[in-house]
Design a protein around this motif. Structure first.
Motif, PDB file in Angstrom:
ATOM      1  N   ALA A   1       0.830  -1.208   0.000  1.00 24.10           N
ATOM      2  CA  ALA A   1       0.000   0.000   0.000  1.00 24.10           C
ATOM      3  C   ALA A   1       0.863   1.256   0.000  1.00 24.10           C
ATOM      4  CB  ALA A   1      -0.935  -0.007   1.209  1.00 24.10           C
ATOM      5  N   GLU A   2       1.949   1.251   0.788  1.00 17.80           N
ATOM      6  CA  GLU A   2       2.830   2.414   0.839  1.00 17.80           C
ATOM      7  C   GLU A   2       3.548   2.610  -0.502  1.00 17.80           C
ATOM      8  OE1 GLU A   2       6.714   4.011   3.356  1.00 17.80           O
ATOM      9  OE2 GLU A   2       5.379   2.523   4.271  1.00 17.80           O
ATOM     10  N   VAL A   3       3.916   1.526  -1.139  1.00 11.58           N
ATOM     11  CA  VAL A   3       4.580   1.625  -2.443  1.00 11.58           C
ATOM     12  C   VAL A   3       3.615   2.197  -3.481  1.00 11.58           C
ATOM     13  CG1 VAL A   3       5.670   0.309  -4.285  1.00 11.58           C
ATOM     14  CG2 VAL A   3       6.176  -0.250  -1.901  1.00 11.58           C
ATOM     15  N   ARG A   4       2.383   1.717  -3.472  1.00  7.47           N
ATOM     16  CA  ARG A   4       1.391   2.220  -4.420  1.00  7.47           C
ATOM     17  C   ARG A   4       1.121   3.712  -4.187  1.00  7.47           C
ATOM     18  NH1 ARG A   4      -1.753  -1.953  -6.766  1.00  7.47           N
ATOM     19  NH2 ARG A   4      -3.658  -0.697  -6.717  1.00  7.47           N
ATOM     20  N   GLU A   5       1.120   4.113  -2.914  1.00  7.07           N
ATOM     21  CA  GLU A   5       0.925   5.529  -2.612  1.00  7.07           C
ATOM     22  C   GLU A   5       2.094   6.357  -3.132  1.00  7.07           C
ATOM     23  OE1 GLU A   5       1.311   9.269  -0.557  1.00  7.07           O
ATOM     24  OE2 GLU A   5       2.622   7.543  -0.179  1.00  7.07           O
ATOM     25  N   ALA A   6       3.311   5.804  -3.106  1.00  5.56           N
ATOM     26  CA  ALA A   6       4.474   6.517  -3.648  1.00  5.56           C
ATOM     27  C   ALA A   6       4.341   6.704  -5.153  1.00  5.56           C
ATOM     28  CB  ALA A   6       5.754   5.754  -3.308  1.00  5.56           C
ATOM     29  N   VAL A   7       3.838   5.691  -5.844  1.00  2.00           N
ATOM     30  CA  VAL A   7       3.593   5.821  -7.288  1.00  2.00           C
ATOM     31  C   VAL A   7       2.551   6.905  -7.550  1.00  2.00           C
ATOM     32  CG1 VAL A   7       2.733   4.628  -9.344  1.00  2.00           C
ATOM     33  CG2 VAL A   7       4.310   3.453  -7.779  1.00  2.00           C
ATOM     34  N   ASP A   8       1.494   6.922  -6.752  1.00  2.00           N
ATOM     35  CA  ASP A   8       0.463   7.954  -6.899  1.00  2.00           C
ATOM     36  C   ASP A   8       1.053   9.356  -6.731  1.00  2.00           C
ATOM     37  OD1 ASP A   8      -1.469   6.046  -7.336  1.00  2.00           O
ATOM     38  OD2 ASP A   8      -2.268   6.104  -5.287  1.00  2.00           O
ATOM     39  N   ARG A   9       1.948   9.513  -5.747  1.00  2.00           N
ATOM     40  CA  ARG A   9       2.576  10.815  -5.532  1.00  2.00           C
ATOM     41  C   ARG A   9       3.464  11.192  -6.712  1.00  2.00           C
ATOM     42  NH1 ARG A   9       5.964  10.469  -0.504  1.00  2.00           N
ATOM     43  NH2 ARG A   9       6.578  12.574  -1.145  1.00  2.00           N
ATOM     44  N   ALA A  10       4.177  10.230  -7.254  1.00  2.00           N
ATOM     45  CA  ALA A  10       5.047  10.505  -8.396  1.00  2.00           C
ATOM     46  C   ALA A  10       4.235  11.022  -9.581  1.00  2.00           C
ATOM     47  CB  ALA A  10       5.818   9.248  -8.786  1.00  2.00           C
ATOM     48  N   ILE A  11       3.051  10.446  -9.767  1.00  3.62           N
ATOM     49  CA  ILE A  11       2.213  10.845 -10.899  1.00  3.62           C
ATOM     50  C   ILE A  11       1.456  12.134 -10.587  1.00  3.62           C
ATOM     51  CG2 ILE A  11       0.259  10.153 -12.336  1.00  3.62           C
ATOM     52  CD1 ILE A  11       1.182   7.220 -11.842  1.00  3.62           C
ATOM     53  N   GLY A  12       0.793  12.176  -9.428  1.00  7.86           N
ATOM     54  CA  GLY A  12      -0.059  13.311  -9.116  1.00  7.86           C
ATOM     55  C   GLY A  12       0.694  14.549  -8.691  1.00  7.86           C
ATOM     56  N   GLU A  13       1.721  14.385  -7.863  1.00  5.14           N
ATOM     57  CA  GLU A  13       2.454  15.524  -7.320  1.00  5.14           C
ATOM     58  C   GLU A  13       3.634  15.936  -8.194  1.00  5.14           C
ATOM     59  OE1 GLU A  13       3.596  16.158  -2.868  1.00  5.14           O
ATOM     60  OE2 GLU A  13       5.348  15.215  -3.839  1.00  5.14           O
ATOM     61  N   ARG A  14       4.326  14.940  -8.777  1.00  2.00           N
ATOM     62  CA  ARG A  14       5.553  15.237  -9.519  1.00  2.00           C
ATOM     63  C   ARG A  14       5.358  15.218 -11.041  1.00  2.00           C
ATOM     64  NH1 ARG A  14       9.471  14.034  -5.234  1.00  2.00           N
ATOM     65  NH2 ARG A  14       8.177  14.318  -3.374  1.00  2.00           N
ATOM     66  N   GLY A  15       4.161  14.864 -11.503  1.00  8.09           N
ATOM     67  CA  GLY A  15       3.899  14.897 -12.941  1.00  8.09           C
ATOM     68  C   GLY A  15       4.591  13.825 -13.739  1.00  8.09           C
ATOM     69  N   ALA A  16       4.779  12.647 -13.151  1.00  4.30           N
ATOM     70  CA  ALA A  16       5.483  11.567 -13.853  1.00  4.30           C
ATOM     71  C   ALA A  16       4.712  11.114 -15.087  1.00  4.30           C
ATOM     72  CB  ALA A  16       5.695  10.383 -12.919  1.00  4.30           C
ATOM     73  N   GLU A  17       5.415  11.036 -16.196  1.00  3.17           N
ATOM     74  CA  GLU A  17       4.891  10.428 -17.414  1.00  3.17           C
ATOM     75  C   GLU A  17       5.469   9.039 -17.618  1.00  3.17           C
ATOM     76  OE1 GLU A  17       4.375  14.656 -19.824  1.00  3.17           O
ATOM     77  OE2 GLU A  17       6.337  13.681 -19.649  1.00  3.17           O
ATOM     78  N   ALA A  18       6.359   8.655 -16.726  1.00  2.00           N
ATOM     79  CA  ALA A  18       6.906   7.299 -16.662  1.00  2.00           C
ATOM     80  C   ALA A  18       7.391   7.080 -15.238  1.00  2.00           C
ATOM     81  CB  ALA A  18       8.051   7.112 -17.655  1.00  2.00           C
ATOM     82  N   ILE A  19       7.216   5.865 -14.748  1.00  2.00           N
ATOM     83  CA  ILE A  19       7.680   5.503 -13.404  1.00  2.00           C
ATOM     84  C   ILE A  19       8.987   4.744 -13.542  1.00  2.00           C
ATOM     85  CG2 ILE A  19       7.209   4.141 -11.323  1.00  2.00           C
ATOM     86  CD1 ILE A  19       5.540   6.693 -11.544  1.00  2.00           C
ATOM     87  N   LYS A  20      10.046   5.328 -12.966  1.00  2.00           N
ATOM     88  CA  LYS A  20      11.375   4.721 -13.037  1.00  2.00           C
ATOM     89  C   LYS A  20      11.624   3.902 -11.773  1.00  2.00           C
ATOM     90  CE  LYS A  20      15.845   4.363 -14.250  1.00  2.00           C
ATOM     91  NZ  LYS A  20      16.678   5.567 -14.470  1.00  2.00           N
ATOM     92  N   LEU A  21      12.054   2.668 -11.959  1.00  2.00           N
ATOM     93  CA  LEU A  21      12.430   1.778 -10.855  1.00  2.00           C
ATOM     94  C   LEU A  21      13.905   1.421 -11.029  1.00  2.00           C
ATOM     95  CD1 LEU A  21       9.283  -0.519 -11.149  1.00  2.00           C
ATOM     96  CD2 LEU A  21       9.599   1.383  -9.546  1.00  2.00           C
ATOM     97  N   TYR A  22      14.585   1.232  -9.929  1.00  2.00           N
ATOM     98  CA  TYR A  22      16.032   0.992  -9.980  1.00  2.00           C
ATOM     99  C   TYR A  22      16.335  -0.252  -9.170  1.00  2.00           C
ATOM    100  CZ  TYR A  22      20.669   2.874 -11.138  1.00  2.00           C
ATOM    101  OH  TYR A  22      21.905   3.087 -11.695  1.00  2.00           O
TER     102      TYR A  22
END
Length: 539
Positions: free
Chosen positions: A184-205
């Motif tokens: 759930a916390e990871v999914r919320e981080a993805v949501d923040r990346a898209i909603g708050e940071r304007g991500a057009e791609a999610i980068k994982l390392y």
């Protein structure tokens, strides 16, 4: 506004052939409106003189604001980068258009505010350049790119020209979660990346090794965390991409359903079952073989599983490196790029004379051997292979798509396989559009798609060296891009001269300026002076 391109060879990249002779290309309001069999009326018509028209190409993985002329830089290198970075970045953007590259994906930028300001300058036309897609990194605190930033980082980052906001700043290019976070916390981080940071791609390392030292100990996502991140990105309709360099991390990415795996597993061989699973999952691979070009050298103490291939790569590099540096880098930085490669070839691997980069060189030493073998296995299985060169992380620039494609050709030749212009075009266009999740609007010449196009001479279906080479003209969104002049000896980007549309009244042309007439009168001889006579002080 309609625009017609005629007397051209229109390329169908999916089929690997040209459309029927005589096919024209009609553009309306920035999109491809029709492919008529003969010229039709339009507001503006261009006779292309038999040139080929291809989709605009992609660099699907680069770092737009990073400038890295050497893996092991000297203090002089870093000071030059600080002084010339802005100018080099502008040149990089213009070089993309000059070589037919109309879309790039910024694989990671630490400062989203600065990245957005650059992107806005491109959008406004202040800086000629390609479309830029924004990636935002999502990962655990303590990961390779999300470390707890200690004194050494805070010292070196400003010296290297990094402007690094805190992780909780909306301008930060990373969204972090606790290393023991649940799904759930990871999914919320993805949501923040898209909603708050304007991500057009999610980068994982996905890497166990730390940055700089490449020693083990970086925080590493669990499979459940990786699954949650990829799944949430898919639900939000945002493509995911993942840095992976080992067989283990390749398998983890495929299992999670990550859209794009960046780099090649280089620590050992993939099994045929791995390649089949990759294809069944619908994944895309961005090999970034430019890493081998920049990092794989015969250095004592760093083993290579295929020394003969390493020697062949070295010969390719020796034959091309100086010319590539001269064409794509500002003169002062081009000299540092060549000097940096020479230092590595001589085994001098310390950055600033202090920090040994052998960890990185050892980590990537298998790209030329296991990495290329694994890529050929994926090719044989029918994998989708996209084009990205990791520019900025190594001494490449975003416009160097042609070199990356040449390295893919080198890789295929090592397996005894053909590499045609049609292969290179598919890789740099429709396959890369799929990696970015924009294949419905870019990447091929089809009715309804955005008219990002490049015009070039020769036969790009047969000759792969033409893909990523300088073009005659480029259109972005159906408009001819502003002129951009690559470094000589390459010819400059130029707009094709328009001709009158069928049925339209010819436009009056500007009267050429008359050349001044030279007088035929002979000059009067002037009297000799003492200083003009032989024996004088001037004789």
């Amino acid at each position: 506004m309609t625009l017609l391109l005629h007397n051209a060879r229109i390329v169908d990249v999916a089929a690997g052939r040209y459309h029927s002779p005589g096919t024209c290309l009609l553009i309306r309001d920035g999109r491809i409106a029709a492919l008529p069999p003969s010229p039709v009326p339009a507001d503006e018509t261009h006779d292309l003189g038999g040139a080929a028209v291809v989709p605009g190409q992609f660099n699907a993985h680069c770092h737009v604001r990073l400038v890295a002329p050497a893996l092991a830089p000297t203090l002089r290198d870093l000071l030059l980068v600080r002084r010339l970075k802005g100018e080099q970045v502008r040149k990089n953007l213009a070089d993309c258009l000059a070589h037919g590259v109309t879309s790039v994906r910024d694989g990671w930028s630490a400062n989203l505010g600065a990245a957005e300001r650059l992107r806005e300058r491109v959008r406004s036309g202040e800086y000629p350049g390609p479309r830029i897609t924004r990636s935002v990194l999502v990962g655990p605190l303590g990961g390779t790119l999300t470390p707890a930033r200690g004194p050494l980082f805070r010292l070196l980052a400003p010296l290297a020209g990094f402007e690094v906001p805190a992780y909780d700043d909306p301008a930060a290019g990373e969204v972090v979660f606790r290393h023991d976070a649940g799904p759930a916390e990871v999914r919320e981080a993805v949501d923040r990346a898209i909603g708050e940071r304007g991500a057009e791609a999610i980068k994982l390392y996905d890497q166990r090794e730390k940055m700089l030292s490449y020693a083990p100990g970086a925080a590493f996502m669990t499979q459940a965390q990786l699954d949650a991140a990829a799944d949430r990105a898919r639900e939000k309709g945002v493509p995911s991409l993942m840095h992976q360099c080992t067989v283990e991390t390749f398998r983890r990415g495929v299992r999670a359903g990550v859209r794009t795996l960046v780099h090649v597993p280089a620590d050992g061989p993939l099994a045929d079952a791995d390649a089949d699973a990759f294809v069944r999952a619908g994944c895309v691979i961005e090999p970034t073989l430019s890493l081998a070009y920049d990092l794989d050298f015969a250095i004592p103490g760093i083993p290579c599983a295929d020394p003969d291939r390493l020697s062949r790569l070295a010969r390719l590099r020796d034959a091309t490196a100086r010319d590539v540096a001269t064409r794509f880098w500002l003169p002062d930085l081009a000299a540092r790029v060549v000097a940096g490669a020479d230092r590595l070839a001589a085994g001098r691997t310390r950055a600033l004379g202090l920090i040994d980069t052998r960890g990185a060189l050892r980590f990537f030493s298998g790209v030329v051997s296991h990495g290329m073998d694994n890529l050929n296995r994926l090719f044989a299985a029918g994998a989708t292979v996209a084009c990205g060169n990791d520019a900025g992380a190594v001494a490449r620039t975003p416009g160097m798509v042609g070199l990356e494609l040449a390295l893919l050709g080198f890789c295929r030749a090592e397996a005894g396989a053909a590499w045609t212009g049609a292969d290179a075009l598919r890789c740099a266009t429709i396959a890369s559009a799929r990696s970015l999740g924009v294949e419905d609007r870019l990447g091929s010449i089809e009715v309804g798609k955005i008219a990002d196009l490049a015009v070039l001479r020769g036969d790009p279906i047969a000759d792969p060296s033409l893909v990523g080479a300088p073009v005659e003209a480029v259109l972005v969104g159906g408009r001819f891009a502003p002129s951009a002049r690559p470094t000589p000896p390459l010819h400059c980007l130029c707009r094709v001269r328009p001709v009158t549309a069928p049925g339209a009244r010819p436009r009056p042309s500007a009267r050429p300026r008359a050349r001044p007439r030279r007088s035929r009168r002979r000059p009067r001889p002037r009297p000799a002076r003492a200083a003009d006579t032989p024996g004088s002080a001037r004789s």
